[in-house]
Design an enzyme around this catalytic site. Sequence first.
Site, short mmCIF file in Angstrom:
data_model
loop_
_atom_site.label_atom_id
_atom_site.label_comp_id
_atom_site.label_asym_id
_atom_site.label_seq_id
_atom_site.Cartn_x
_atom_site.Cartn_y
_atom_site.Cartn_z
N TYR A 52 -27.95 33.88 3.03
CA TYR A 52 -27.14 33.22 2.01
C TYR A 52 -28.01 32.87 0.80
O TYR A 52 -29.12 32.34 0.97
CB TYR A 52 -26.51 31.93 2.56
CG TYR A 52 -25.61 32.19 3.75
CD1 TYR A 52 -24.29 32.61 3.56
CD2 TYR A 52 -26.07 32.05 5.04
CE1 TYR A 52 -23.46 32.87 4.65
CE2 TYR A 52 -25.26 32.31 6.13
CZ TYR A 52 -23.95 32.71 5.93
OH TYR A 52 -23.14 32.98 7.01
N LYS A 110 -16.19 20.42 3.13
CA LYS A 110 -14.84 20.23 2.56
C LYS A 110 -13.83 20.77 3.57
O LYS A 110 -13.30 21.87 3.40
CB LYS A 110 -14.72 20.95 1.22
CG LYS A 110 -15.61 20.31 0.14
CD LYS A 110 -15.46 21.01 -1.19
CE LYS A 110 -16.25 20.30 -2.27
NZ LYS A 110 -16.26 21.04 -3.55
N ALA A 144 -21.96 27.22 -4.89
CA ALA A 144 -23.37 27.44 -4.53
C ALA A 144 -23.99 28.56 -5.38
O ALA A 144 -25.13 28.45 -5.82
CB ALA A 144 -23.44 27.80 -3.05
N LYS A 195 -7.59 21.38 -2.01
CA LYS A 195 -7.78 22.42 -3.04
C LYS A 195 -8.13 23.77 -2.41
O LYS A 195 -7.85 24.81 -2.98
CB LYS A 195 -8.77 21.95 -4.11
CG LYS A 195 -10.20 21.69 -3.65
CD LYS A 195 -11.07 22.92 -3.58
CE LYS A 195 -12.42 22.65 -2.95
NZ LYS A 195 -13.20 23.85 -2.70
N ASP A 248 -12.22 20.41 -9.24
CA ASP A 248 -12.52 21.16 -8.02
C ASP A 248 -11.39 22.14 -7.68
O ASP A 248 -11.63 23.26 -7.24
CB ASP A 248 -12.76 20.18 -6.87
CG ASP A 248 -13.70 20.77 -5.82
OD1 ASP A 248 -14.18 21.89 -6.01
OD2 ASP A 248 -13.93 20.09 -4.81
N ASN A 260 -12.23 30.82 -0.58
CA ASN A 260 -10.82 30.63 -0.24
C ASN A 260 -9.92 31.55 -1.06
O ASN A 260 -8.98 32.14 -0.54
CB ASN A 260 -10.45 29.15 -0.45
CG ASN A 260 -11.07 28.29 0.63
OD1 ASN A 260 -10.64 28.30 1.76
ND2 ASN A 260 -12.14 27.58 0.28
N1 LIG Z 1 -20.28 27.50 -0.80
C1 LIG Z 1 -19.96 26.60 -1.73
O1 LIG Z 1 -20.04 26.84 -2.94
C2 LIG Z 1 -19.49 25.26 -1.30
C3 LIG Z 1 -19.21 25.00 0.03
N2 LIG Z 1 -18.79 23.75 0.40
C4 LIG Z 1 -18.54 23.43 1.78
O2 LIG Z 1 -19.74 23.56 2.52
C5 LIG Z 1 -19.42 23.80 3.90
C6 LIG Z 1 -20.29 24.96 4.38
O3 LIG Z 1 -19.82 26.13 3.73
P1 LIG Z 1 -20.74 27.27 3.13
O4 LIG Z 1 -22.14 26.83 3.00
O5 LIG Z 1 -20.05 27.78 1.92
O6 LIG Z 1 -20.67 28.32 4.30
P2 LIG Z 1 -20.89 29.87 4.19
O7 LIG Z 1 -19.57 30.52 4.23
O8 LIG Z 1 -21.84 30.20 3.09
O9 LIG Z 1 -21.68 30.15 5.54
C7 LIG Z 1 -21.09 30.05 6.78
C8 LIG Z 1 -21.82 29.00 7.56
O10 LIG Z 1 -21.14 28.87 8.80
C9 LIG Z 1 -22.08 28.88 9.83
N3 LIG Z 1 -21.45 29.36 11.04
C10 LIG Z 1 -20.75 30.51 11.19
N4 LIG Z 1 -20.35 30.60 12.48
C11 LIG Z 1 -20.80 29.48 13.12
C12 LIG Z 1 -20.71 28.98 14.45
N5 LIG Z 1 -20.06 29.65 15.38
N6 LIG Z 1 -21.28 27.79 14.72
C13 LIG Z 1 -21.93 27.09 13.77
N7 LIG Z 1 -22.05 27.51 12.50
C14 LIG Z 1 -21.50 28.69 12.19
C15 LIG Z 1 -23.17 29.81 9.33
O11 LIG Z 1 -24.36 29.61 10.04
C16 LIG Z 1 -23.26 29.35 7.89
O12 LIG Z 1 -24.03 28.19 7.82
C17 LIG Z 1 -17.92 24.09 3.94
O13 LIG Z 1 -17.24 22.95 4.36
C18 LIG Z 1 -17.57 24.37 2.48
O14 LIG Z 1 -16.23 24.04 2.16
C19 LIG Z 1 -18.65 22.74 -0.52
C20 LIG Z 1 -18.92 22.96 -1.84
C21 LIG Z 1 -19.36 24.23 -2.34
O1 LIG Z 2 -15.78 23.77 -2.92
C1 LIG Z 2 -16.08 24.75 -3.56
C2 LIG Z 2 -16.26 24.71 -5.02
O2 LIG Z 2 -16.25 23.39 -5.51
C3 LIG Z 2 -16.26 26.04 -2.84
O3 LIG Z 2 -15.04 26.66 -2.63
P1 LIG Z 2 -14.94 27.99 -1.73
O4 LIG Z 2 -15.31 27.56 -0.33
O5 LIG Z 2 -13.55 28.48 -1.86
O6 LIG Z 2 -15.95 28.96 -2.29
#
Ligand SMILES: NC(=O)C1=CN([C@@H]2O[C@H](COP(=O)(O)OP(=O)(O)OC[C@H]3O[C@@H](n4cnc5c(N)ncnc54)[C@H](O)[C@@H]3O)[C@@H](O)[C@H]2O)C=CC1
Ligand SMILES: O=C(CO)COP(=O)(O)O
Length: 332
Positions: A52, A110, A144, A195, A248, A260
């Site tokens: 990532y 989230k 991110a 959202k 957001d 999403n």
């Molecule tokens: N990516 C972004 O821009 C943003 C993400 N978030 C939130 O951050 C949180 C993490 O999302 P992202 O970093 O985007 O994830 P991602 O979609 O980039 O990565 C997936 C994550 O899920 C984990 N994963 C997958 N299968 C798994 C399992 N069986 N057990 C444990 N972990 C597992 C992976 O190791 C990885 O850490 C979510 O709640 C998302 O809504 C919030 C704001 C921004």
């Molecule tokens: O929370 C987010 C942006 O503020 C990330 O949204 P997505 O998980 O849909 O990429």
Amino acid sequence: MIPKVAMIGGGSWATAIIKMLSDNFSAKEIYWWMRNAEAITHIQKYKHNPNYLSSVEVRIPEDNISDDIAGIIKKADYIILNVPAAFLKETLSTITPEQLKGKKIVSAIKGIVPDENQIIGEFLHLKYNIPLDDILVISGPCHAEEVALEKLSYLTIASVNVGLAGFFANLLSTRYIKTNVSDDIFGTEYAAVLKNIYAIASGICHGVGYGDNFQAVLISNAIREIKRFVDAVHPITRDIKESAYLGDLLVTAYSQFSRNRTFGNMIGKGYTVKSAQLEMNMIAEGYYAVSCMHHINKKYKVDMPISRAVYAILYEKHSPHIEMRLLTEQLN
Ligand SMILES: NC(=O)C1=CN([C@@H]2O[C@H](COP(=O)(O)OP(=O)(O)OC[C@H]3O[C@@H](n4cnc5c(N)ncnc54)[C@H](O)[C@@H]3O)[C@@H](O)[C@H]2O)C=CC1
Ligand SMILES: O=C(CO)COP(=O)(O)O
């Protein structure tokens, strides 16, 4: 005393927050837990997360990265939870309330904890006895991928303890990250969960062929749906046009980086849920959240036609074309 901050999770958002913490000038120790041992070895050797945001340089000591969650939690006084909500219970399954006692817990998630149907703050408070004063939430319109590119972004740090939120916000601020503080922890969390559902709706509409004109109507109805729900769950005075709520929603519904929206677009184009999930190496939280919200809203009975339509498409296998056509009759 120098703050010790631990990141729990190895995905895109975790990697982006590690970058913010490292680029921020105030003194701190940073620790990082992830479950994937191969990724840890890669980061220790090459200073980049192989899976990532691999362009981000990771500048924390090798010994501070580990797959021993209890060990990492023990070393830190701020614990940032950043695995998708669906995996939170499993991730914390070996951790007891005693091991989290006295620590400040920050949710960057989230989503809603499945089965419990609780937002993260609620879950931490009820299951781990974390006082509300020690819980923080990171939100904001912020992808991110744009953090990796150092594009200017704003975060909102919410806590009932606004002094603590301000302190933590100062650990994240950089040249490209500005921070706001809020005391609306419940509204901020629920808005961030909802959202994601509306971003899926936005993607579905795009996928089935609606244009920008209808998309604008969909999103203006979506913010009213968010307002109705958060006002029902936590009725305080809030301005829904603030960045943590409306901002957001907008970035997630419109951005090319949104997981999403991308997932919804595939569903609109005819992919099954399984095939869309397989195609993405990332998690669309809204898929899980819409089912939890369906149950939670049985209690509040808020009118949420867009959320209902997304639930029908993803969980009741209704046709995206027909469901969106029916939805157009309910929006204005
Ligand atoms: N990516 C972004 O821009 C943003 C993400 N978030 C939130 O951050 C949180 C993490 O999302 P992202 O970093 O985007 O994830 P991602 O979609 O980039 O990565 C997936 C994550 O899920 C984990 N994963 C997958 N299968 C798994 C399992 N069986 N057990 C444990 N972990 C597992 C992976 O190791 C990885 O850490 C979510 O709640 C998302 O809504 C919030 C704001 C921004
Ligand atoms: O929370 C987010 C942006 O503020 C990330 O949204 P997505 O998980 O849909 O990429």
